[in-house]
Design a protein around this motif. Structure first.
Motif, PDB file in Angstrom:
ATOM      1  N   GLU A 151       0.811  -1.208   0.000  1.00  0.00           N
ATOM      2  CA  GLU A 151       0.000   0.000   0.000  1.00  0.00           C
ATOM      3  C   GLU A 151       0.851   1.269   0.000  1.00  0.00           C
ATOM      4  O   GLU A 151       0.631   2.189  -0.797  1.00  0.00           O
ATOM      5  CB  GLU A 151      -0.937   0.052   1.212  1.00  0.00           C
ATOM      6  N   ALA A 152       1.825   1.337   0.894  1.00  0.00           N
ATOM      7  CA  ALA A 152       2.632   2.558   1.021  1.00  0.00           C
ATOM      8  C   ALA A 152       3.497   2.767  -0.218  1.00  0.00           C
ATOM      9  O   ALA A 152       3.590   3.882  -0.745  1.00  0.00           O
ATOM     10  CB  ALA A 152       3.501   2.490   2.271  1.00  0.00           C
ATOM     11  N   TYR A 153       4.137   1.697  -0.684  1.00  0.00           N
ATOM     12  CA  TYR A 153       4.999   1.798  -1.863  1.00  0.00           C
ATOM     13  C   TYR A 153       4.184   2.196  -3.089  1.00  0.00           C
ATOM     14  O   TYR A 153       4.566   3.103  -3.845  1.00  0.00           O
ATOM     15  CB  TYR A 153       5.700   0.460  -2.099  1.00  0.00           C
ATOM     16  N   CYS A 154       3.049   1.532  -3.291  1.00  0.00           N
ATOM     17  CA  CYS A 154       2.219   1.868  -4.451  1.00  0.00           C
ATOM     18  C   CYS A 154       1.650   3.280  -4.333  1.00  0.00           C
ATOM     19  O   CYS A 154       1.549   3.992  -5.336  1.00  0.00           O
ATOM     20  CB  CYS A 154       1.095   0.840  -4.618  1.00  0.00           C
ATOM     21  N   ALA A 155       1.287   3.693  -3.130  1.00  0.00           N
ATOM     22  CA  ALA A 155       0.794   5.054  -2.949  1.00  0.00           C
ATOM     23  C   ALA A 155       1.842   6.065  -3.387  1.00  0.00           C
ATOM     24  O   ALA A 155       1.533   7.057  -4.063  1.00  0.00           O
ATOM     25  CB  ALA A 155       0.407   5.292  -1.492  1.00  0.00           C
TER      26      ALA A 155
END
Length: 280
Positions: A151-155
């Motif tokens: 989630e954080a990386y893709c965000a």
């Protein structure tokens, strides 16, 4: 190319190292930056073997420190008098999910992968405008397709894609071409640098443990057939030389097929079925 200068971030290993070598082979004066120049031995050895050591200038740069970015760009301009291209490559992987990490951990991922790109681009753009140059950012297929436990990386990568896609037509009015490059799975230290103890992470994941086990098994299979860093880097180098570079380019057929699912998926169902299948 001998008078043209390119600044590349994150060049100690993987795609960044190969981009630096590829640019130098193509004749660019290559400013290869990294957070710790003590890790430059591999790049320097490879440059010596390729006969391009005289075209590679290794410099320290932590992209999360705006003052350091400004100083580095100013030093490059002082040394070479021009900046014709920037390749934002520095980044960090991250595996986790929102319930089991703090917002500060998510913020740290954004600092490297999104705000680091902005710091460098902000400092470089006036000089790129003067040279009618190129701003290339290494994103990821994760900047198009959201992926569980990322989630954080893709965000961060979604943010990069949205920012650069929005900037591209405006920058083009001043002669600067903006491109995002989207690798899929690449055989490099990027994944190993995430430094996850799989069994410990699964044990700590509680209700998400079975899904994490399935996700890690699928990811291991994907990276077993990964593209080489050199092949991914060759796409970046070719983009720098392209007289009419695209705004978005993938580095492999697998990456093109993967992002194609999202770009044709107006209701999100196809992506949900695809990535949900990774967790079964």
């Amino acid at each position: 190319m001998s008078e043209q200068t390119v600044l590349i971030t994150g060049t100690s290993t993987g795609i960044g190292l190969e981009i630096a070598l590829g640019c130098a082979r193509a004749g660019w004066r290559t400013v290869a930056t990294m957070r710790d120049p003590g890790r430059a031995e591999r790049l320097r050895d490879a440059a010596d073997s390729a006969g391009v050591a005289d075209l590679i200038d290794v410099r320290r740069l932590d992209v999360t420190r705006p003052t350091a970015v400004d100083s580095c760009v100013a030093e490059v301009m002082s040394a070479y008098g021009r900046l014709d291209a920037v390749v934002n490559n520095a980044g960090a992987g991250h595996v986790g999910t929102l319930e089991q990490e703090s917002v500060d951990e998510v913020r740290a991922v954004m600092e490297v992968n999104f705000f680091g790109v902005l710091h460098v681009s902000h400092a470089a753009l006036p000089h790129l405008r003067a040279s009618r140059g190129r701003l290339v950012t290494v994103s990821s297929v994760g900047g198009v397709v959201g992926q569980p436990f990322n989630e954080a990386y893709c965000a961060a990568k979604f943010a990069v894609e949205g920012f650069m896609e929005s900037l591209a037509p405006l920058a083009a009015t001043t002669g600067v071409r903006v491109t995002v490059v989207e690798p899929g799975a690449v055989a490099s230290e990027f994944v190993s640098n995430i430094d996850i103890d799989a069994e410990a992470a699964i044990a700590a994941a509680g209700v998400y443990g079975p899904a994490l086990r399935a996700y890690l098994a699928r990811t291991g299979q994907a990276f077993a057939a990964a593209q080489s860093s050199a092949d991914a880097a060759a796409v970046v180098v070719a983009t720098l030389a392209d007289p009419a570079p695209p705004v978005r380019v993938q580095t492999s057929d697998a990456a093109r097929q993967f992002v194609g699912v999202k770009l044709a998926d107006t209701d999100g169902g196809a992506v949900a079925r695809l990535t949900g299948g990774w967790l079964a």
